[in-house]
Write a protein that holds these residues in place. Structure first.
Motif, mmCIF file in Angstrom:
data_model
loop_
_atom_site.group_PDB
_atom_site.id
_atom_site.type_symbol
_atom_site.label_atom_id
_atom_site.label_comp_id
_atom_site.label_asym_id
_atom_site.label_seq_id
_atom_site.Cartn_x
_atom_site.Cartn_y
_atom_site.Cartn_z
ATOM 1 N N GLN A 47 0.807 -1.217 0.000
ATOM 2 C CA GLN A 47 0.000 0.000 0.000
ATOM 3 C C GLN A 47 0.844 1.272 0.000
ATOM 4 O OE1 GLN A 47 -2.414 -0.381 3.500
ATOM 5 N NE2 GLN A 47 -3.587 -2.134 2.712
ATOM 6 N N ALA A 48 2.150 1.148 0.085
ATOM 7 C CA ALA A 48 3.022 2.320 0.231
ATOM 8 C C ALA A 48 3.036 3.180 -1.024
ATOM 9 C CB ALA A 48 4.441 1.870 0.567
ATOM 10 N N GLY A 49 3.043 4.497 -0.816
ATOM 11 C CA GLY A 49 3.163 5.434 -1.924
ATOM 12 C C GLY A 49 4.555 6.009 -2.004
ATOM 13 N N ARG A 50 4.776 6.916 -2.949
ATOM 14 C CA ARG A 50 6.104 7.513 -3.117
ATOM 15 C C ARG A 50 6.549 8.251 -1.857
ATOM 16 N NH1 ARG A 50 8.761 8.545 -7.561
ATOM 17 N NH2 ARG A 50 9.267 10.639 -6.783
ATOM 18 N N GLU A 51 5.607 8.918 -1.169
ATOM 19 C CA GLU A 51 5.958 9.647 0.047
ATOM 20 C C GLU A 51 6.460 8.692 1.131
ATOM 21 O OE1 GLU A 51 3.058 9.701 -1.437
ATOM 22 O OE2 GLU A 51 3.022 11.678 -2.421
ATOM 23 N N ASP A 52 5.824 7.522 1.218
ATOM 24 C CA ASP A 52 6.264 6.521 2.201
ATOM 25 C C ASP A 52 7.651 5.995 1.856
ATOM 26 O OD1 ASP A 52 3.742 6.506 3.627
ATOM 27 O OD2 ASP A 52 2.919 5.466 1.881
ATOM 28 N N ILE A 53 7.845 5.671 0.587
ATOM 29 C CA ILE A 53 9.131 5.142 0.140
ATOM 30 C C ILE A 53 10.251 6.155 0.391
ATOM 31 C CG2 ILE A 53 10.446 4.360 -1.868
ATOM 32 C CD1 ILE A 53 8.391 2.357 -0.981
ATOM 33 N N ALA A 54 9.940 7.429 0.201
ATOM 34 C CA ALA A 54 10.951 8.469 0.384
ATOM 35 C C ALA A 54 11.454 8.531 1.823
ATOM 36 C CB ALA A 54 10.381 9.822 -0.040
ATOM 37 N N LYS A 55 10.643 8.069 2.782
ATOM 38 C CA LYS A 55 11.047 8.084 4.191
ATOM 39 C C LYS A 55 12.236 7.156 4.440
ATOM 40 C CE LYS A 55 6.291 8.907 5.783
ATOM 41 N NZ LYS A 55 5.140 8.296 6.503
ATOM 42 N N LEU A 56 12.421 6.195 3.574
ATOM 43 C CA LEU A 56 13.506 5.232 3.766
ATOM 44 C C LEU A 56 14.880 5.898 3.663
ATOM 45 C CD1 LEU A 56 12.021 2.243 1.733
ATOM 46 C CD2 LEU A 56 12.235 2.411 4.217
ATOM 47 N N ALA A 57 14.944 6.985 2.919
ATOM 48 C CA ALA A 57 16.235 7.671 2.772
ATOM 49 C C ALA A 57 16.770 8.115 4.119
ATOM 50 C CB ALA A 57 16.081 8.868 1.839
ATOM 51 N N THR A 58 15.882 8.623 4.965
ATOM 52 C CA THR A 58 16.298 9.050 6.308
ATOM 53 C C THR A 58 16.625 7.858 7.192
ATOM 54 O OG1 THR A 58 14.884 11.011 6.128
ATOM 55 C CG2 THR A 58 15.599 10.354 8.344
ATOM 56 N N ALA A 59 15.797 6.821 7.116
ATOM 57 C CA ALA A 59 16.000 5.640 7.965
ATOM 58 C C ALA A 59 17.272 4.886 7.598
ATOM 59 C CB ALA A 59 14.788 4.720 7.851
ATOM 60 N N TRP A 60 17.666 4.968 6.329
ATOM 61 C CA TRP A 60 18.810 4.197 5.852
ATOM 62 C C TRP A 60 20.070 5.050 5.676
ATOM 63 C CZ3 TRP A 60 16.005 1.186 1.338
ATOM 64 C CH2 TRP A 60 15.140 0.218 1.906
ATOM 65 N N VAL A 61 20.067 6.267 6.200
ATOM 66 C CA VAL A 61 21.160 7.191 5.926
ATOM 67 C C VAL A 61 22.504 6.682 6.426
ATOM 68 C CG1 VAL A 61 20.877 8.525 8.062
ATOM 69 C CG2 VAL A 61 21.793 9.644 5.997
ATOM 70 N N GLU A 62 22.519 5.855 7.492
ATOM 71 C CA GLU A 62 23.782 5.372 8.049
ATOM 72 C C GLU A 62 24.265 4.068 7.414
ATOM 73 O OE1 GLU A 62 25.599 7.045 10.112
ATOM 74 O OE2 GLU A 62 24.146 8.667 10.335
ATOM 75 N N LEU A 63 23.499 3.526 6.502
ATOM 76 C CA LEU A 63 23.865 2.247 5.901
ATOM 77 C C LEU A 63 25.059 2.389 4.957
ATOM 78 C CD1 LEU A 63 20.400 0.665 4.919
ATOM 79 C CD2 LEU A 63 21.886 0.022 6.827
ATOM 80 N N ALA A 64 25.830 1.327 4.879
ATOM 81 C CA ALA A 64 26.905 1.290 3.888
ATOM 82 C C ALA A 64 26.288 1.295 2.491
ATOM 83 C CB ALA A 64 27.755 0.035 4.078
ATOM 84 N N PRO A 65 26.965 1.860 1.508
ATOM 85 C CA PRO A 65 26.409 1.914 0.155
ATOM 86 C C PRO A 65 25.976 0.556 -0.384
ATOM 87 C CG PRO A 65 28.333 3.314 0.297
ATOM 88 C CD PRO A 65 28.259 2.560 1.599
ATOM 89 N N SER A 66 26.750 -0.482 -0.088
ATOM 90 C CA SER A 66 26.398 -1.817 -0.588
ATOM 91 C C SER A 66 25.105 -2.319 0.042
ATOM 92 C CB SER A 66 27.536 -2.796 -0.312
ATOM 93 O OG SER A 66 27.821 -2.863 1.076
ATOM 94 N N SER A 67 24.911 -2.048 1.341
ATOM 95 C CA SER A 67 23.681 -2.472 2.023
ATOM 96 C C SER A 67 22.484 -1.692 1.502
ATOM 97 C CB SER A 67 23.810 -2.262 3.535
ATOM 98 O OG SER A 67 24.848 -3.046 4.065
ATOM 99 N N LEU A 68 22.677 -0.403 1.277
ATOM 100 C CA LEU A 68 21.597 0.422 0.737
ATOM 101 C C LEU A 68 21.201 -0.062 -0.654
ATOM 102 C CD1 LEU A 68 19.759 2.885 0.795
ATOM 103 C CD2 LEU A 68 21.701 4.282 0.054
ATOM 104 N N ALA A 69 22.193 -0.383 -1.468
ATOM 105 C CA ALA A 69 21.911 -0.861 -2.821
ATOM 106 C C ALA A 69 21.140 -2.176 -2.788
ATOM 107 C CB ALA A 69 23.217 -1.031 -3.592
ATOM 108 N N ARG A 70 21.510 -3.060 -1.859
ATOM 109 C CA ARG A 70 20.830 -4.354 -1.766
ATOM 110 C C ARG A 70 19.374 -4.190 -1.349
ATOM 111 N NH1 ARG A 70 22.812 -6.361 2.711
ATOM 112 N NH2 ARG A 70 20.819 -6.078 3.755
#
Length: 297
Positions: A47-70
């Motif tokens: 049910q998630a929309g673009r606004e919901d998906i965009a929240k992940l950027a903040t939640a995942w900001v500390e992730l390593a690039p490889s983990s974020l890509a996965r």
């Protein structure tokens, strides 16, 4: 936070990966974890929309690039599946954060370091002990055939032919390939099998049943590296697999052949090794290209 129940659409997506793409159990587990983690942040994925998906950027900001890509890849494929199945009419995955990272180069192990490992392992094997012969066989197959750690420890007896220098390997996604085994590897394997004892279906059995664990393989390699005078942190099954690929390229192996030997589904995965041969390629151009010859004359 209470872990949400898995959405039926997620289970259908994972079932598709298993059935149509032959995804391995480890791959499916990783997708399930990544999708469940995203659901904990934004709620029901279907049910998630673009606004919901965009929240992940903040939640995942500390992730390593490889983990974020996965994680982003898992969601991108999931929403593509929903579109294909007619379960959604839009794809919100374009709002996913994009990692800014180049693919990391494999850690390299030089010829001298590999030689030190073999010198120590061969001395152990010459003593004729089961432990020494096993270690030498493990090392020969890691460096001599480029096997993955899981492929090596789970190698069944049936995969070792009696009349041909090849192993039948079942790699990622259950895909089988034939891997050549050098004459010295064949001997090391035969010496180990002679003292291995009967029973069990694996070449490298565990005393507790089943096969040698990946953790134990790592431990054995670290110990070997220490006794060979190397930093144990620089040696692992994956590093030896990289050394196999790197040194074959240095010797003039074709990239497509290397792709087959390593069991890579995509040639792009194999191309990461081309950086290691840059010095040889420059020398080749300088020596063989007409303009290079003119400059050197």
């Amino acid at each position: 936070m209470v872990k949400p129940a898995a959405e039926p659409e997620v289970e259908s997506f994972l079932a598709m990966l298993a059935a149509q793409r032959g995804a391995a159990a480890n791959t499916l587990s990783a997708y399930r974890r990544d999708l469940a983690g995203a659901a904990q942040i934004i709620g029901k994925l279907v049910q998630a929309g673009r606004e919901d998906i965009a929240k992940l950027a903040t939640a995942w900001v500390e992730l390593a690039p490889s983990s974020l890509a996965r994680k982003a890849s898992a969601l991108r494929q999931f929403y593509g599946f929903l579109l294909d199945e007619g379960l959604r009419e839009d794809d919100p995955s374009s709002a996913l954060p994009r990692p800014r990272a180049r693919r990391t180069l494999p850690r390299l192990l030089g010829h001298e370091a590999v030689g030190a490992l073999f010198l120590t392992a061969e001395a152990d094997g010459a003593a004729g002990t089961p432990e020494g012969l096993r270690m030498l066989a493990l090392l020969e197959l890691l460096y001599g055939s480029g096997l993955r750690a899981t492929e090596l420890v789970s190698l069944p007896i049936a995969a070792v032919p009696r009349d041909a220098p090849f192993l039948t390997i079942t790699g990622k996604g259950g895909v089988q390939r034939m891997v050549p085994v050098s004459a010295r590897s064949v001997k090391a394997l035969a010496d180990w099998l002679a003292v291995r004892g009967r029973g069990g279906r694996f070449v490298f059995p565990s005393p507790k049943g089943g096969h040698l664990s990946r953790v134990r393989l790592f431990q054995l390699l670290k110990d070997l590296a220490l006794r060979a005078g190397l930093n144990p942190e620089t040696v692992s099954p994956h590093v030896l697999r990289h050394a196999f690929a790197t040194h074959l390229l240095e010797g003039g192996a074709d990239l497509r052949v290397l792709q087959t030997l390593l069991g890579h589904a995509d040639i792009a995965t194999t191309q990461i090794y081309t950086h290691v041969d840059s010095a040889r390629l420059v020398a080749l151009v300088n020596e063989r290209h007409p303009l290079g010859k003119a400059a050197n004359s």
